[in-house]
Design an enzyme around this catalytic site. Sequence first.
Site, PDB file in Angstrom:
ATOM      1  N   PHE A 146       0.860  -1.191   0.000  1.00 17.40           N
ATOM      2  CA  PHE A 146       0.000   0.000   0.000  1.00 17.40           C
ATOM      3  C   PHE A 146       0.888   1.230   0.000  1.00 17.40           C
ATOM      4  O   PHE A 146       1.639   1.473   0.941  1.00 17.40           O
ATOM      5  CB  PHE A 146      -0.952   0.051   1.206  1.00 17.40           C
ATOM      6  CG  PHE A 146      -1.853   1.249   1.132  1.00 17.40           C
ATOM      7  CD1 PHE A 146      -3.013   1.215   0.370  1.00 17.40           C
ATOM      8  CD2 PHE A 146      -1.520   2.447   1.757  1.00 17.40           C
ATOM      9  CE1 PHE A 146      -3.829   2.336   0.239  1.00 17.40           C
ATOM     10  CE2 PHE A 146      -2.325   3.576   1.635  1.00 17.40           C
ATOM     11  CZ  PHE A 146      -3.480   3.511   0.878  1.00 17.40           C
ATOM     12  N   ASP A 231       9.260   3.085   2.020  1.00 18.21           N
ATOM     13  CA  ASP A 231       8.058   3.838   2.365  1.00 18.21           C
ATOM     14  C   ASP A 231       7.826   3.653   3.862  1.00 18.21           C
ATOM     15  O   ASP A 231       7.279   2.646   4.306  1.00 18.21           O
ATOM     16  CB  ASP A 231       6.868   3.324   1.541  1.00 18.21           C
ATOM     17  CG  ASP A 231       5.571   4.039   1.891  1.00 18.21           C
ATOM     18  OD1 ASP A 231       5.531   4.740   2.921  1.00 18.21           O
ATOM     19  OD2 ASP A 231       4.590   3.885   1.128  1.00 18.21           O
ATOM     20  N   LYS A 260       2.460  11.135   7.220  1.00 19.91           N
ATOM     21  CA  LYS A 260       1.597  10.888   8.379  1.00 19.91           C
ATOM     22  C   LYS A 260       2.037  11.646   9.645  1.00 19.91           C
ATOM     23  O   LYS A 260       1.772  12.823   9.752  1.00 19.91           O
ATOM     24  CB  LYS A 260       1.449   9.383   8.614  1.00 19.91           C
ATOM     25  CG  LYS A 260       0.621   8.746   7.477  1.00 19.91           C
ATOM     26  CD  LYS A 260       0.009   7.419   7.787  1.00 19.91           C
ATOM     27  CE  LYS A 260      -1.040   7.079   6.729  1.00 19.91           C
ATOM     28  NZ  LYS A 260      -0.740   5.920   5.922  1.00 19.91           N
TER      29      LYS A 260
HETATM   30  C1  LIG Z   1      -0.954   6.034   4.410  1.00 21.71           C
HETATM   31  C2  LIG Z   1       0.119   5.485   3.569  1.00 21.71           C
HETATM   32  C3  LIG Z   1       0.418   6.040   2.308  1.00 21.71           C
HETATM   33  C4  LIG Z   1      -0.413   7.120   1.677  1.00 21.71           C
HETATM   34  O1  LIG Z   1      -0.432   8.301   2.390  1.00 21.71           O
HETATM   35  P1  LIG Z   1      -1.549   9.418   2.048  1.00 21.71           P
HETATM   36  O2  LIG Z   1      -1.188  10.560   2.932  1.00 21.71           O
HETATM   37  O3  LIG Z   1      -2.873   8.806   2.393  1.00 21.71           O
HETATM   38  O4  LIG Z   1      -1.441   9.712   0.603  1.00 21.71           O
HETATM   39  C5  LIG Z   1       1.484   5.524   1.604  1.00 21.71           C
HETATM   40  N1  LIG Z   1       2.224   4.520   2.099  1.00 21.71           N
HETATM   41  C6  LIG Z   1       1.967   3.960   3.302  1.00 21.71           C
HETATM   42  C7  LIG Z   1       2.836   2.855   3.800  1.00 21.71           C
HETATM   43  C8  LIG Z   1       0.897   4.398   4.062  1.00 21.71           C
HETATM   44  O5  LIG Z   1       0.618   3.819   5.224  1.00 21.71           O
END
Ligand SMILES: *Cc1c(COP(=O)(O)O)cnc(C)c1O
Length: 405
Positions: A146, A231, A260
């Site tokens: 994700f 990520d 985040k």
């Molecule tokens: C939440 C998340 C995203 C996307 O972030 P947004 O601010 O919603 O675009 C990407 N990668 C990971 C691992 C995430 O948990």
Amino acid sequence: MIKRTYGYDTTESHVHLNNVYGVNNYKPLPVVIKKGKGVWVWDIEGNKYLDFLSAYSCQNLGYCHPKVVKAVVEQAKLCGNVSRAFLHDEQGLFMKELANFCGKDAVLPMNTGAEAVETAIKAARKWGLKTKGITEPEIIVFANNFHGRTTTIVGFSTEEHYREGFGPFTPGFKIVPFGDLSALLCAVTKNTVAVLLEPIQGEAGIIIPPNGFLKQIRGVCSTHAILMMADEIQTGLGRTGKLFACDHEGVVPDLYIIGKALGGGLIPVSAVVGNRNILDVFDPGSHGSTFGGYSLACAAGRAALSVIVEEDLCEKSAEVGEYFMTKLREINSPFVKEIRGKGLMIGVELNTKARPFCEALMKEGLLCKETHDMVIRFAPPLVITKKQIDWAVKRIKKVLEVKLF
Ligand SMILES: *Cc1c(COP(=O)(O)O)cnc(C)c1O
């Protein structure tokens, strides 16, 4: 005091407003939050809950951390967004502090996680062209990843529901099973420019790769001179008990992608952090964002980083997380299949759908969200205490041990 709006002071009235005016792309629990403080939130009817979702880990510092609130409020009175056409005095300091924090040279600030992932993809492609002359770059990603919701990113998702109806998609991505070194090696070609990974897959249901896998990825990337792009949007900034989840294996990626919690739960702030030899592929005009790195974002980011250090949130996450896992393992429930996690990123996989349990937990004063149907995610703000964990475990035990159906 909680401010009420006449006629809209019940949960039902707001559920109704959302049904009438909202778009149906989420399925929220029927709780209408009005305010938060630390690990607690209060709904519009005055009920209090312990938040175990932390806004998908945006609220690592706890709701409305006074230091972040102060920084944002003061900055809001000063200038708001001046755009990247000019400089402002928070930006350079934020980039310096974040670069130091990550042990890297350079920072490219964006707003949302998906934008930061897109930025890393663009950096990797241009880097491949500039350094190796690769004109058809490939990026290796993992099954059940994700990384956000843009058309490019959902194009390499393995979740049909995220993709269905949104094509055609961007080419140039190869998907291999998470944790499978030989599949990763097989996927590397002369066109490979990067491997994009989550060190722990969050949205997939808190999937921890086999021990040593991050090191193996680092090895493959170094051997083949391709970029390791971690990520750490959800796993970073203390969530897993270390500053970055890559730290559990002593691995340093080429690019950190963070978001985040970087905005302290108040402002959307994301960034790609890496060394100049990679990020210098961007030149004026080649990439940008109207709000990326704006003054409120930088003020919030600086405050958030300082709180993580001052309050030892990584150590707290490790210690309280381990305590929490031990307590969860003592629960004797016929519904629990597996409990896994690192720090305060914990998944309880059930042998049945998790949603009814989340609804039952809500009635007990705990806000949790199921992920991938069968997993309850427990990811409270990192400021949670052992006493608050005890309070929660009593209720989790009650819900998991009782026969619901
Ligand atoms: C939440 C998340 C995203 C996307 O972030 P947004 O601010 O919603 O675009 C990407 N990668 C990971 C691992 C995430 O948990």
